[in-house]
Scaffold this active site. Structure first.
Site, short mmCIF file in Angstrom:
data_model
loop_
_atom_site.label_atom_id
_atom_site.label_comp_id
_atom_site.label_asym_id
_atom_site.label_seq_id
_atom_site.Cartn_x
_atom_site.Cartn_y
_atom_site.Cartn_z
CG ASP A 1 22.36 7.33 3.68
OD1 ASP A 1 22.68 6.84 2.58
OD2 ASP A 1 22.42 6.70 4.76
CD GLU B 1 19.60 5.35 -0.21
OE1 GLU B 1 19.96 5.76 0.89
OE2 GLU B 1 20.16 4.38 -0.77
CG ASP C 1 25.32 11.15 0.64
OD1 ASP C 1 25.68 10.31 -0.21
OD2 ASP C 1 24.29 11.03 1.33
CG ASP D 1 45.87 10.09 -3.64
OD1 ASP D 1 46.76 9.23 -3.57
OD2 ASP D 1 45.82 11.11 -2.91
CG ASP E 1 42.98 13.96 -2.04
OD1 ASP E 1 44.06 13.39 -1.85
OD2 ASP E 1 42.72 14.64 -3.06
CG HIS F 1 27.49 5.07 -3.22
ND1 HIS F 1 26.38 5.83 -3.48
CD2 HIS F 1 27.39 4.70 -1.92
CE1 HIS F 1 25.63 5.91 -2.40
NE2 HIS F 1 26.22 5.24 -1.44
CG ASP F 2 24.62 2.05 -2.11
OD1 ASP F 2 23.70 2.76 -1.69
OD2 ASP F 2 25.75 1.98 -1.55
CG ASP G 1 46.17 9.58 1.10
OD1 ASP G 1 45.55 10.11 2.05
OD2 ASP G 1 45.67 9.47 -0.06
O1 TEU Z 1 22.03 2.90 1.30
C1 TEU Z 1 20.82 2.44 1.85
C2 TEU Z 1 20.61 1.06 1.51
O2 TEU Z 1 19.63 0.51 1.90
C3 TEU Z 1 21.60 0.36 0.67
O3 TEU Z 1 22.75 0.09 1.42
C4 TEU Z 1 21.00 -0.91 0.19
O4 TEU Z 1 20.51 -1.60 1.31
C5 TEU Z 1 22.01 -1.77 -0.44
O5 TEU Z 1 23.05 -1.03 -0.95
C6 TEU Z 1 21.30 -2.49 -1.54
O6 TEU Z 1 21.96 -3.70 -1.65
C7 TEU Z 1 22.51 4.08 1.90
C8 TEU Z 1 23.85 4.41 1.28
O7 TEU Z 1 23.66 4.67 -0.11
C9 TEU Z 1 24.75 3.22 1.50
O8 TEU Z 1 26.00 3.41 0.84
C10 TEU Z 1 24.97 3.06 2.99
O9 TEU Z 1 25.73 1.88 3.21
C11 TEU Z 1 23.62 2.93 3.72
O10 TEU Z 1 22.66 3.88 3.30
C12 TEU Z 1 23.83 3.20 5.20
O11 TEU Z 1 24.13 4.55 5.37
#
Ligand code: TEU
Length: 537
Positions: A202, A244, A101, A24, A32, A317-318, A28
């Site tokens: 995505d 993805e 992305d 950041d 960013d 990030h997931d 805030d």
């Molecule tokens: O993720 C696709 C997705 O299927 C994942 O969210 C997955 O279902 C989950 O994380 C597994 O537990 C993409 C992006 O990476 C995610 O951050 C978004 O939330 C999702 O698409 C919707 O855009």
């Protein structure tokens, strides 16, 4: 590295920035674009070649930016379009490509197109989305959304349902409408003209959805649409594209990542992500089966060698943080982080490093009410309502919540880990006092400098970028060892995935081989806890 040529990514390493949590610059409490610009020298020192930037577009943030309301505008708390243009040029000046992305499967319900679509069935934008006539309480079918609940949302004013694979606020785009496709290609060209050198796509495997047949991934038109997307939007051969594709198998990956360039550079497939799950449910925890993980990696390495291209990742990030998931958060945190990095960076493909992975950041445990992620919150509510004990559901949340990856990047041991001078939007992991980039940069034996050396090896050795793959000791439950080979170079990678000392002997041919990198000062004849080594013949 000549990035105008197809295939530059065969020697490259890409770093994922989750902008909300990276840095950041205006106090805030939210990361960013200015913060990212301020950290480009740090990333250049690490030696990465590209930044995969999670969405920074205008968005109501129901899914942290994966719900886009304007593809050609920056979400104001992240900065301005001028900041974005400055990031692209400042990164390029350091030899770093910006990879945006792109969320092409759905928009936010706040997007102009959807607002128009709601105005009536005869509105020209109505068919940009997927609608079915119906009556309240009786959705067209029983399809479920990824984030819980029905995949159909009723609009009384229209007497119709719209389809959403994810949140209610993320209506699916209708890719069968050629006008939708043209709008998206035109929008991507807008970003190519700004100097963006790649795209992460995505849920690209779901764009050809066929909800009447209850199909989301791998619809019959999927590869036709991807080839059209590639031909219309990714014309420059130096553009790196990664799709993805949760549903992909090796055979389909050959189509996605064929060297002929008709589709994409590579995909993110997730088969390895389930090596410690019961069935295909990431929330159903199981102990990691190393033989299962090794078999998956072997299949993808050998399956795509010479006819496709792998992405290589443990984190994004997931996903939870790999050192907490398959390493050790305690005594052997550094050794296990280095071992996991060695296991991955010795493989063929393009490695991706998720922010904080390079300093061995760990998962976090919070009370459920402090979790931000829509997927986590909905899962907890649904599973407790279905009668599961809150304690059991929380064990799954601690282990697998996407929020494990979204705690602010830990830069220093100072307030808020140096992430913000304000109040951070999300909880900073309390271990920032020991785990932070400042300490890592000062320590030559840190995880950071180990990653820096691994990244350099990929550029130096043909065998890492192009070698074939042979798995050793496939049934061993503790050791992951494999050999890579090109004429004139053979590489042995050996990793102890356990906190125990393990007896293990290298193949005779590697007696006297040269150590390229190791997480212990010298060889001991056994494999010490989480010991890893790359040896070159
Ligand atoms: O993720 C696709 C997705 O299927 C994942 O969210 C997955 O279902 C989950 O994380 C597994 O537990 C993409 C992006 O990476 C995610 O951050 C978004 O939330 C999702 O698409 C919707 O855009």
């Amino acid at each position: 590295m000549d990035k105008s040529k197809r295939g530059w990514w065969r020697r490259a390493v890409i770093y994922q920035v989750y902008p909300k949590s990276f840095m950041d610059s205006d106090g805030d409490g939210l990361g960013d674009l200015g913060g990212i610009i301020g950290k480009l020298d740090y990333l250049a020192q690490l030696g990465i070649d590209g930044i995969w930037l999670s969405p920074v577009y205008a968005s109501p943030q129901e899914d942290n930016g994966y719900d886009i309301s304007d593809y050609r505008a920056i979400w104001p708390p992240f900065g301005t379009m001028e900041d974005m243009e400055r990031l692209i040029s400042e990164a390029r000046r350091r030899g770093i490509s910006i990879i945006m992305d792109m969320v092409l499967n759905h928009t936010s319900r706040e997007h102009r197109w959807f607002k128009e679509a709601l105005r009536g069935r005869d509105n020209p934008y109505h068919d940009y989305y997927v609608w079915r006539d119906g009556v309240p309480g009786t959705p067209p079918n029983d399809m479920r959304a990824c984030f819980g609940g029905s995949a159909w949302e009723y609009v009384p004013e229209l007497g119709q349902y719209y389809f959403h694979q994810f949140a209610v606020g993320q209506p699916d785009l209708n890719w069968d409408n050629p006008r939708v496709r043209e709008e998206l290609y035109d929008m991507i060209r807008f970003w190519v003209e700004k100097g963006v050198e790649g795209f992460r796509l995505d849920v690209i495997d779901s764009i050809a959805k066929e909800p009447d047949r209850k199909i989301t991934a791998r619809g019959q038109n999927l590869h036709r649409y991807i080839r059209e997307l590639s031909a219309n939007a990714f014309r420059e051969e130096g553009l790196v594209t990664v799709g993805e594709a949760w549903s992909a198998d090796v055979e389909e990956a050959k189509e996605y990542s064929s060297p002929d360039g008709r589709e994409l550079s590579m995909i993110f497939q997730f088969e390895h992500n389930f090596a410690d799950c019961v069935g295909g449910d990431k929330w159903r925890l199981d102990r990691l089966s190393l033989p299962k993980l090794k078999g998956i990696l072997e299949r993808w390495q050998r399956g795509l060698h010479g006819c496709g291209w792998n992405s290589l990742f443990w984190n994004n990030h997931d996903m939870p943080r790999i050192v907490s998931r398959w390493g050790d958060e305690g005594r052997y945190r550094v050794e296990s982080a280095k071992m996991l990095a060695t296991a991955l960076h010795g493989l063929q493909g393009t490695p991706y490093i998720f922010e904080g992975e390079e300093i061995g950041m760990t998962n976090i445990r919070l009370p459920i009410e402090e979790y931000e992620d829509i997927e986590t919150r909905n899962l907890y509510r649904e599973r407790v309502a279905a009668g599961e004990s809150p304690e059991a559901v929380m064990e799954s949340v601690y282990a697998r919540s996407r929020d494990n990856a979204r705690t602010p990047m830990q830069w220093t041991s100072g307030p808020n880990a140096g992430f913000t001078a304000g109040t951070p939007w999300f909880k900073v992991n309390p271990n920032y006092t020991e785990i932070n980039a400042e300490a890592a940069l000062r320590d030559p034996d840190s995880v950071f400098h180990y990653y820096r050396r691994l990244i350099a090896l990929r550029k130096e050795y043909e065998v890492i970028a192009e070698g074939d793959f042979t798995l050793l000791c496939p049934e061993d439950e503790r050791v992951f060892a494999y050999v890579r080979g090109v004429p004139g170079e053979r590489l042995l990678v050996v990793c102890n995935f356990t906190p125990e000392t393990v007896e293990w002997s290298a193949p005779e041919e590697f007696e006297g081989a040269r150590t390229l990198i190791s997480n212990y000062p010298s060889r001991a004849g056994t494999l010490r806890p989480y010991e890893a080594e790359m040896m070159l013949l």
